[in-house]
Design an enzyme around this catalytic site. Structure first.
Site, short mmCIF file in Angstrom:
data_model
loop_
_atom_site.label_atom_id
_atom_site.label_comp_id
_atom_site.label_asym_id
_atom_site.label_seq_id
_atom_site.Cartn_x
_atom_site.Cartn_y
_atom_site.Cartn_z
N PHE A 1 28.13 57.09 82.06
CA PHE A 1 27.29 56.36 83.01
C PHE A 1 26.61 57.25 84.05
O PHE A 1 25.77 56.80 84.77
CB PHE A 1 28.07 55.23 83.70
CG PHE A 1 29.37 55.66 84.29
CD1 PHE A 1 29.42 56.08 85.59
CD2 PHE A 1 30.54 55.63 83.53
CE1 PHE A 1 30.62 56.46 86.15
CE2 PHE A 1 31.74 56.01 84.08
CZ PHE A 1 31.79 56.44 85.39
N ASP B 1 37.67 59.70 84.13
CA ASP B 1 38.29 58.45 83.69
C ASP B 1 39.80 58.49 83.58
O ASP B 1 40.42 57.51 83.16
CB ASP B 1 37.67 58.02 82.35
CG ASP B 1 37.70 59.16 81.34
OD1 ASP B 1 38.73 59.86 81.26
OD2 ASP B 1 36.69 59.36 80.65
N CYS C 1 40.50 58.38 103.14
CA CYS C 1 39.67 57.90 104.24
C CYS C 1 38.75 59.00 104.71
O CYS C 1 39.18 60.13 104.94
CB CYS C 1 40.55 57.42 105.40
SG CYS C 1 39.56 56.78 106.77
N THR D 1 30.80 68.35 75.21
CA THR D 1 29.93 68.68 76.33
C THR D 1 28.78 69.55 75.82
O THR D 1 28.97 70.39 74.94
CB THR D 1 30.67 69.37 77.49
OG1 THR D 1 29.71 69.92 78.41
CG2 THR D 1 31.57 70.49 77.01
N CYS E 1 42.47 52.83 110.09
CA CYS E 1 41.22 52.49 110.78
C CYS E 1 40.42 51.41 110.05
O CYS E 1 39.34 51.03 110.49
CB CYS E 1 40.36 53.74 110.98
SG CYS E 1 39.59 54.31 109.46
N CYS F 1 40.03 59.42 108.65
CA CYS F 1 41.38 59.86 109.00
C CYS F 1 41.89 60.84 107.95
O CYS F 1 41.82 60.54 106.76
CB CYS F 1 42.35 58.68 109.05
SG CYS F 1 41.71 57.25 109.90
N THR G 1 33.37 58.92 75.52
CA THR G 1 32.64 57.89 74.79
C THR G 1 33.42 57.42 73.57
O THR G 1 33.28 56.28 73.13
CB THR G 1 31.24 58.35 74.37
OG1 THR G 1 31.35 59.65 73.79
CG2 THR G 1 30.30 58.43 75.54
N ASN H 1 30.66 69.43 69.24
CA ASN H 1 29.74 68.57 69.99
C ASN H 1 28.65 68.07 69.05
O ASN H 1 28.21 68.80 68.17
CB ASN H 1 29.11 69.35 71.17
CG ASN H 1 28.47 68.44 72.18
OD1 ASN H 1 29.05 67.43 72.57
ND2 ASN H 1 27.26 68.76 72.60
N HIS I 1 35.18 67.65 88.44
CA HIS I 1 34.30 66.71 89.14
C HIS I 1 35.13 65.68 89.91
O HIS I 1 34.64 64.60 90.23
CB HIS I 1 33.37 66.00 88.16
CG HIS I 1 32.32 66.93 87.57
ND1 HIS I 1 31.47 66.54 86.57
CD2 HIS I 1 32.00 68.22 87.85
CE1 HIS I 1 30.67 67.56 86.26
NE2 HIS I 1 30.98 68.59 87.01
ZN ZN Z 1 40.95 55.78 108.35
#
Ligand code: ZN
Length: 251
Positions: free
Chosen positions: A37, A106, A129, A195, A157, A132, A30, A220, A121
């Site tokens: 978000f 970010d 993909c 955090t 694909c 694949c 921030t 924090n 995270h």
């Molecule tokens: Zn693919």
């Protein structure tokens, strides 16, 4: 003891630690103008952030994610790292910080120059993909497509690629988690930055450090369940890191 004396004390702790690590959360982002978000007070709380970052929804219709995140994530290169990102990168360069565990997606730690960044995270640093195996598109390439108002697609694909951010309904990246736990156990000093330590498994990292006899420092602006266990406690990230920056420059 005044704030600046405590910042000096913190700097000494960092310099003397054998294995100092940092755990960063939304509060660090921030500062760079990136809103939390996914959090409760986040930008998209009203329009259902859970849907945007939900894996089963993404599988059905990936366009919502790309629409909503185009300015938040793919313009992120216009967001500059803050003094916190920069000082952490410099501490690593000087050999004082061994690893950085982050909940943020970010890419700003890497952008600031931090190398050993553990993204528990996930992050959009590559897109893959869902059909694949082995297809990977780096962030920069995907960002060009998203900024054009299109979605990055699999060259094999043509399926829309998914960012390597951990969505709701997905398991956290196992390798990153293992690494985070082992870094936490090895830490004799962990800096907990921006955090509130309410989301697991991030919240368990300081416990690994404490259990092995290490100490924790918390910066924090809201209280955390582990404030009583911290050997130093600050509220203002900017103040602490401007202070550290000045101390480092004088060194
Ligand atoms: Zn693919």
């Amino acid at each position: 003891m005044s704030g600046s004396e405590n910042i000096k004390k913190l700097y000494e702790k960092i310099r003397q630690a054998k294995h100092c690590t940092a755990l960063t959360g939304a509060g660090v982002s921030t500062l760079s103008g990136i809103r939390d978000f996914r959090g409760k007070n986040g930008l998209y709380s009203e329009m259902d952030a859970e849907k945007v970052f939900d894996i089963s929804y993404f599988e059905k219709d990936p366009s919502l994610y790309y629409e909503v995140s185009s300015s938040l994530i793919y313009d992120a290169d216009e967001k500059a790292p803050s003094v916190v990102h920069n000082v952490l990168a410099e501490l690593e360069k000087r050999g004082f910080l061994k690893a950085l565990i982050t909940q943020n997606i970010d890419l700003l730690h890497s952008k600031a120059g931090s190398v050993n960044v553990i993204e528990i995270h996930g992050s959009p640093k590559y897109h893959y993909c869902l059909s694949c195996s082995g297809i990977r598109m780096p962030f920069e390439e995907a960002a060009v497509v998203v900024r054009r108002g299109e979605m990055p697609r699999c060259p094999k694909c043509a399926r829309v690629l998914k960012p390597a951010i951990t969505f709701f309904g997905e398991a956290l990246p196992a390798a990153a988690l293992r690494e985070a736990v082992s870094e936490s156990q090895e830490s004799d000093l962990m800096l907990i930055l921006g955090t509130s330590l309410t989301v697991y498994p991030a919240a368990s990292m300081p416990q690994y450090t404490l259990r092995q006899g290490g100490e924790i420092v918390i910066v924090n602006n809201m209280s955390t369940p582990m404030d009583d266990m911290a050997s130093l406690h600050f509220e203002d990230l900017s103040e602490v890191f401007e202070g550290l920056k000045n101390l480092m420059e004088a060194d």
